[in-house]
Design an enzyme around this catalytic site. Structure first.
Site, PDB file in Angstrom:
ATOM      1  N   TRP A 102       0.830  -1.214   0.000  1.00 36.47           N
ATOM      2  CA  TRP A 102       0.000   0.000   0.000  1.00 36.47           C
ATOM      3  C   TRP A 102       0.856   1.252   0.000  1.00 36.47           C
ATOM      4  O   TRP A 102       0.544   2.225  -0.684  1.00 36.47           O
ATOM      5  CB  TRP A 102      -1.005  -0.020   1.153  1.00 36.47           C
ATOM      6  CG  TRP A 102      -2.074  -1.035   0.880  1.00 36.47           C
ATOM      7  CD1 TRP A 102      -2.311  -2.186   1.571  1.00 36.47           C
ATOM      8  CD2 TRP A 102      -3.020  -1.027  -0.207  1.00 36.47           C
ATOM      9  NE1 TRP A 102      -3.345  -2.891   0.980  1.00 36.47           N
ATOM     10  CE2 TRP A 102      -3.795  -2.202  -0.102  1.00 36.47           C
ATOM     11  CE3 TRP A 102      -3.283  -0.142  -1.264  1.00 36.47           C
ATOM     12  CZ2 TRP A 102      -4.823  -2.514  -1.013  1.00 36.47           C
ATOM     13  CZ3 TRP A 102      -4.298  -0.449  -2.167  1.00 36.47           C
ATOM     14  CH2 TRP A 102      -5.063  -1.622  -2.034  1.00 36.47           C
ATOM     15  N   ASP A 172      -2.201   6.592   6.281  1.00 34.94           N
ATOM     16  CA  ASP A 172      -3.210   5.688   5.733  1.00 34.94           C
ATOM     17  C   ASP A 172      -3.531   4.656   6.815  1.00 34.94           C
ATOM     18  O   ASP A 172      -2.763   3.730   7.055  1.00 34.94           O
ATOM     19  CB  ASP A 172      -2.655   5.005   4.476  1.00 34.94           C
ATOM     20  CG  ASP A 172      -3.634   3.998   3.870  1.00 34.94           C
ATOM     21  OD1 ASP A 172      -4.718   3.775   4.455  1.00 34.94           O
ATOM     22  OD2 ASP A 172      -3.311   3.444   2.796  1.00 34.94           O
ATOM     23  N   LYS A 196     -12.744  -2.008   5.454  1.00 33.88           N
ATOM     24  CA  LYS A 196     -12.018  -2.914   6.335  1.00 33.88           C
ATOM     25  C   LYS A 196     -12.710  -2.983   7.693  1.00 33.88           C
ATOM     26  O   LYS A 196     -13.025  -4.047   8.168  1.00 33.88           O
ATOM     27  CB  LYS A 196     -10.560  -2.454   6.511  1.00 33.88           C
ATOM     28  CG  LYS A 196      -9.847  -2.084   5.195  1.00 33.88           C
ATOM     29  CD  LYS A 196      -9.646  -3.261   4.266  1.00 33.88           C
ATOM     30  CE  LYS A 196      -9.347  -2.900   2.818  1.00 33.88           C
ATOM     31  NZ  LYS A 196      -8.180  -2.091   2.563  1.00 33.88           N
TER      32      LYS A 196
HETATM   33  C1  LIG Z   1      -7.586  -1.526   1.196  1.00 36.22           C
HETATM   34  C2  LIG Z   1      -6.541  -0.510   1.369  1.00 36.22           C
HETATM   35  C3  LIG Z   1      -6.390   0.578   0.488  1.00 36.22           C
HETATM   36  C4  LIG Z   1      -7.230   0.740  -0.755  1.00 36.22           C
HETATM   37  O1  LIG Z   1      -8.541   0.984  -0.489  1.00 36.22           O
HETATM   38  P1  LIG Z   1      -9.566   1.219  -1.690  1.00 36.22           P
HETATM   39  O2  LIG Z   1     -10.804   1.626  -0.960  1.00 36.22           O
HETATM   40  O3  LIG Z   1      -9.703  -0.069  -2.428  1.00 36.22           O
HETATM   41  O4  LIG Z   1      -9.029   2.293  -2.548  1.00 36.22           O
HETATM   42  C5  LIG Z   1      -5.415   1.500   0.759  1.00 36.22           C
HETATM   43  N1  LIG Z   1      -4.601   1.385   1.813  1.00 36.22           N
HETATM   44  C6  LIG Z   1      -4.701   0.349   2.678  1.00 36.22           C
HETATM   45  C7  LIG Z   1      -3.769   0.282   3.842  1.00 36.22           C
HETATM   46  C8  LIG Z   1      -5.676  -0.629   2.483  1.00 36.22           C
HETATM   47  O5  LIG Z   1      -5.782  -1.648   3.344  1.00 36.22           O
END
Ligand SMILES: *Cc1c(COP(=O)(O)O)cnc(C)c1O
Length: 360
Positions: A102, A172, A196
């Site tokens: 990521w 993030d 998530k």
């Molecule tokens: C799932 C995830 C993303 C991407 O999320 P989307 O909603 O599919 O764009 C980005 N960063 C992390 C750490 C993730 O787990």
């Protein structure tokens, strides 16, 4: 009806009570005669849903008054571009910590807008640890420092908050958002995709310090300018209304669970059950440095990768779903977010013991 034990990394399992509430509200939300999907986002019903969701989130995280809470679209991935567009503010350098899949995506996107400094990286050990603060080389000229506090694919979590001086810290938090308390004031901007730990995919929550707003690049589309959304309470255009409603139900569920400290205690216990088992076994293995192991995403390998398919097939047959690891790392991964009950982990452990006895 039978509910599976769903270890998906995302979209992921949600609290059953939330889904039941949504089902009960489906045709007629609180006597309105409408589903939340059918309401005007300008009407009093939906305004009350959105205001309650924001208030509950602010309460859960104790968000200080000088931070805006935004409910946006495009997932966490759109933030990879929005962040440099909005936060560079005339600077040419942004710093990133490289900890895995990521972080890599965030870095690649930022490179379209600026020079990216790599402050620290765990690439030397296949992204199996969180680089210590002492290894971080932050440039004083950087517009911000970005890191990924839980690498969903590698299963690496920062259990500490980096200190980067005056440079705004951007994080993030997608895959461990609301799994533990967070000191919001340590960050310039926090973002998290909802699928998530919070609700439907597509929704992304951004918590941003007010002084970072209003410096977007002139070419920034209005819909990607944080200030436009902040000034309009996330209703500059039609917001992802149903996703906000479900997120709101999850916030209420979290409050009913005792809030984020209580959630954290439960998540510690759940993760420990799984890691203790992995460590006690010579058949299963987790590659991550012990201190940096994620409480949310637990990757593991079998002693012989040729058994992977048999393992997954047996798991599926028992209703233990989505245990396949990400294609970039292989093996298995159990995602055990807030809504995964400890009983789900016990069921997984029982199966893992059985499989080991049979095959080892
Ligand atoms: C799932 C995830 C993303 C991407 O999320 P989307 O909603 O599919 O764009 C980005 N960063 C992390 C750490 C993730 O787990």
């Amino acid at each position: 009806m039978s509910r599976a034990t769903n270890f998906s990394a995302g979209p992921a399992t949600l609290p059953e009570s939330v889904l039941k509430q949504a089902a009960a509200d489906m045709l007629d939300w609180h006597g309105s005669g409408m589903s939340v999907m059918e309401m005007s986002h300008r009407g009093p019903e939906f305004i009350s849903i959105a205001e309650q969701a924001e208030a509950d989130l602010r309460e859960l995280l104790a968000v200080p008054a000088h931070y805006k809470v935004l409910f946006l679209q495009g997932g966490a991935s759109l933030q990879f571009g929005m962040i440099p567009m909005n936060l560079l503010a005339g600077r040419t350098v942004a710093d990133y910590v490289h900890t895995g899949e990521w972080a890599k995506k965030a870095i690649a996107e930022a490179k379209k807008y600026c020079q990216v400094g790599i402050v620290a990286s765990s690439e030397d050990k296949q992204f199996t640890y969180a680089p210590d603060q002492s290894e971080w080389r932050v440039s004083p000229d950087a517009a911000y420092v970005h890191f990924t506090s839980n690498e969903t694919i590698g299963g690496v979590e920062f259990h500490w908050t980096p200190e980067v001086g005056k440079v705004p810290l951007v994080v993030d938090m997608s895959s461990h958002f609301l799994s533990r308390p967070v000191e919001v004031s340590r960050y310039g901007l926090i973002y998290a995709g909802a699928q998530k730990n919070v609700g439907p995919a597509g929704l992304v929550i951004v918590i941003v310090r007010e002084d970072l707003l209003g410096h977007a690049m002139p070419i920034t589309p209005s819909m990607l300018d944080y200030k436009v959304h902040a000034d309009a309470q996330s209703m500059s255009n039609t917001p992802p209304a149903y996703a906000i409603y479900i997120a709101g139900l999850v916030f209420q569920w979290l409050k009913a669970q005792g809030g984020l400290s209580a959630m954290e205690q439960r998540n510690i216990v759940k993760a420990k059950r799984l890691y203790d088992f992995l460590d006690s076994s010579s058949f299963y293995k987790n590659p991550v440095r012990k201190f940096d192991r994620s409480r949310m995403n637990v990757p593991f390998t079998l002693a012989d990768a040729k058994l992977d398919n048999a393992f997954l097939k047996g798991a599926d047959a028992r209703g233990l779903l989505q245990l396949k690891g990400h294609r970039s790392v292989g093996g298995m991964r159990a995602s055990i977010y807030n809504a995964m009950p400890i009983e789900g982990i016990e069921r997984l452990l029982a199966y893992m013991r059985e499989f080991e006895k049979e095959k080892a």
